[in-house]
Design an enzyme around this catalytic site. Sequence first.
Site, PDB file in Angstrom:
ATOM      1  N   ASN A 281      -5.092   6.064  -0.526  1.00  0.00           N
ATOM      2  CA  ASN A 281      -4.313   6.631   0.577  1.00  0.00           C
ATOM      3  C   ASN A 281      -3.951   8.091   0.320  1.00  0.00           C
ATOM      4  O   ASN A 281      -3.815   8.884   1.246  1.00  0.00           O
ATOM      5  CB  ASN A 281      -3.034   5.807   0.803  1.00  0.00           C
ATOM      6  CG  ASN A 281      -3.364   4.489   1.463  1.00  0.00           C
ATOM      7  OD1 ASN A 281      -4.499   4.278   1.889  1.00  0.00           O
ATOM      8  ND2 ASN A 281      -2.399   3.594   1.539  1.00  0.00           N
TER       9      ASN A 281
ATOM     10  N   HIS B  41      -3.422  -3.643  -5.151  1.00  0.00           N
ATOM     11  CA  HIS B  41      -3.628  -3.209  -3.774  1.00  0.00           C
ATOM     12  C   HIS B  41      -5.075  -3.449  -3.346  1.00  0.00           C
ATOM     13  O   HIS B  41      -5.986  -2.759  -3.808  1.00  0.00           O
ATOM     14  CB  HIS B  41      -3.239  -1.723  -3.640  1.00  0.00           C
ATOM     15  CG  HIS B  41      -3.406  -1.205  -2.250  1.00  0.00           C
ATOM     16  ND1 HIS B  41      -3.752   0.100  -1.974  1.00  0.00           N
ATOM     17  CD2 HIS B  41      -3.296  -1.824  -1.047  1.00  0.00           C
ATOM     18  CE1 HIS B  41      -3.835   0.256  -0.673  1.00  0.00           C
ATOM     19  NE2 HIS B  41      -3.577  -0.893  -0.085  1.00  0.00           N
TER      20      HIS B  41
ATOM     21  N   SER C   9       0.839  -1.203   0.000  1.00  0.00           N
ATOM     22  CA  SER C   9       0.000   0.000   0.000  1.00  0.00           C
ATOM     23  C   SER C   9       0.871   1.249   0.000  1.00  0.00           C
ATOM     24  O   SER C   9       0.351   2.357  -0.033  1.00  0.00           O
ATOM     25  CB  SER C   9      -0.919   0.002   1.226  1.00  0.00           C
ATOM     26  OG  SER C   9      -0.143   0.001   2.401  1.00  0.00           O
TER      27      SER C   9
ATOM     28  N   GLU D  32      -7.043  -1.497  -6.353  1.00  0.00           N
ATOM     29  CA  GLU D  32      -6.215  -0.580  -7.147  1.00  0.00           C
ATOM     30  C   GLU D  32      -5.175  -1.412  -7.898  1.00  0.00           C
ATOM     31  O   GLU D  32      -4.453  -2.196  -7.269  1.00  0.00           O
ATOM     32  CB  GLU D  32      -5.470   0.398  -6.225  1.00  0.00           C
ATOM     33  CG  GLU D  32      -6.365   1.352  -5.466  1.00  0.00           C
ATOM     34  CD  GLU D  32      -5.557   2.277  -4.543  1.00  0.00           C
ATOM     35  OE1 GLU D  32      -5.982   3.424  -4.368  1.00  0.00           O
ATOM     36  OE2 GLU D  32      -4.513   1.859  -3.997  1.00  0.00           O
TER      37      GLU D  32
END
Length: 576
Positions: A539, A489, A468, A501
């Site tokens: 994120n 991810h 990540s 992702e």
Amino acid sequence: MLRLASARASLRLNGLGAFQGTATCPSFLKRASLSTRGQYFAPVEVKDGVAIIRIDGPGKMNTIDDNFRQEIDALWTDKVANDASVKAAVIISAKPDNFIAGADIKFIDSVEDFASLKDVCLKGHATFQKIRKANKPLVAAIHGPALGGGLEVALYCDYRIVTSSPKTVLGLPEVKLGLLPGFGGTQNLHPIVGLQAALDMTLTGKNIRPDKAKKMGLADVVVDPAALETVAVETARALAEGSLKGKRKGKGLLQKVLEDTSMGRSIVYGQTEKMVAKNTGGHYPAPTAILDTIKYGFTHSKPQALEYEATRFAELAATSVSAALRGIFTGTTALKQSKYGKPANPVETVAVVGAGLMGAGIAQVTAEKGYRVLLKDKDLAGVSRGEKYISDNLKGKMKKKRMTKYAYDTTTSRVVGLTDESANWGKQFGKADMVIEAVFEDLSLKHKVIQQLEEHLPPHAVFASNTSAIPIARIAEASQRPENVIGMHYFSPVPQMPLLEIIPHKGTSKEAAAAAFEVGKKQGKTVIFVKDVPGFYVNRCLGPYLVETGALMEGALVASLGIGCLAWLLSPRLKI
Ligand SMILES: C/C=C/C(=O)SCCNC(=O)CCNC(=O)[C@H](O)C(C)(C)COP(=O)(O)OP(=O)(O)OC[C@H]1O[C@@H](n2cnc3c(N)ncnc32)[C@H](O)[C@@H]1OP(=O)(O)O
């Protein structure tokens, strides 16, 4: 002029002579004039007095709009109502894997004057009221999704037969589009399944699987897909002859009190209103409109209730909330198409390295979709924890009747547990088409893993990292085949979180990207391709929230607010 005239003649030849809407739908006319069928239906076949109406719309998925309605109206009049030899009818799909996916969302999007949708709904009611009044039983034979307006067509039928296929799902998902079931669903569902079940279905939009549909009375019979048409034709004939009667599911005493008395219903409404207010925070108008419309039906005549339903449907379609939710449907559907095409080497075996929460979750969703999975951890304790995680999750599904024992056995048997000590792990990895690593976030460890595995992997195998945080290009530096390296991810808990992702680095090949997309999509994930930048997508978005929460906490401005924000960030919906 000549073309219009010949089109009309062709429609009559097709048994669609009652169709009058020539000026409004030239595409329909064009198609009908070129073939011996309409735009939405194959030619009607009659088997021993039972007309088989096969839905076969223009796309790969059957959807409905006003042209569909006009066509079935005309077809029913000519082929069923006016033919004395026809005693009953079956409505079934000619597509291999879907009944009807609902009203055409693209059509709703394209409407300029949303108020006109009221008229579209009212005409739909009129057509199906006419069908019901013909006194010729109509059986819905359902295989694949019967959603929204598609299920509402089936609710107008005298009998619903569904296949046992996992592809078969029934539901009224209009609420998820900011709409209500505007094709009679708010009035026709609760007499069949009861008020509480109808509220649950219409307010959540959830999918109902065949066994559950049978249990709740939504489906009358569940059959094997191969037997669907035969059983439907026999059923229609038996209904026409009177040797079979459609039966409604009985109600227990408490259900009768709660649903069949006005006092009971006011208790149910009260609870539902509270739940709607809590879950929507007042931001979504559709659930309130659905509840209002169902309530309205209990105190008004059926025509009044259907008119009210049509009015509220048109109102909701005009809201910005519905436009945004329909936009999400369109966007999510677009994400199902791969821009990289099909991978040249189809993926059959996926190796997952690291059997912690992420690795085990990835292994579970992969095995559930039929892939052979090699789950490797450094020692027996690690791999056993991963296997137990999978087994516990799947047992939970069995308990909720969302998985059969057979599916449990086949899924768990697809997972091969391996450790560094396993004598044959290298040989097993020699058959892997893809590796997804979910080891600790330590670049040197990831480099070690990639180098160790490449000694065994076949040259085409894709190496995907579930990192990540670490740039994929950095991970690829240790690879002999950096073009095969990509990021995948996932979010925790993997079986529940829909997003995936996929992060190609600059040197990732199209082939690797195509394989990653195919696996992610088959795992049931909503796949987004993301640049190899810090934080990738989620994120990166989450960063500012964390920074602001930290600032609030640090300044002790509103400590409880800060704690609330943290709880929100760490909830399963957002956990990363
Ligand atoms: C009064 C009544 C109101 C209503 O009925 S509102 C509509 C209610 N219905 C729904 O919300 C269902 C929407 N559709 C879906 O959820 C999914 O689809 C399915 C579960 C039915 C199937 O999913 P999958 O097998 O993954 O196929 P896919 O890629 O989503 O769809 C294949 C093609 O079918 C089109 N499509 C599906 N449903 C509709 C629809 N209701 N209206 C218009 N198009 C639809 C898509 O866009 C796509 O098209 P492309 O192949 O061109 O990308």
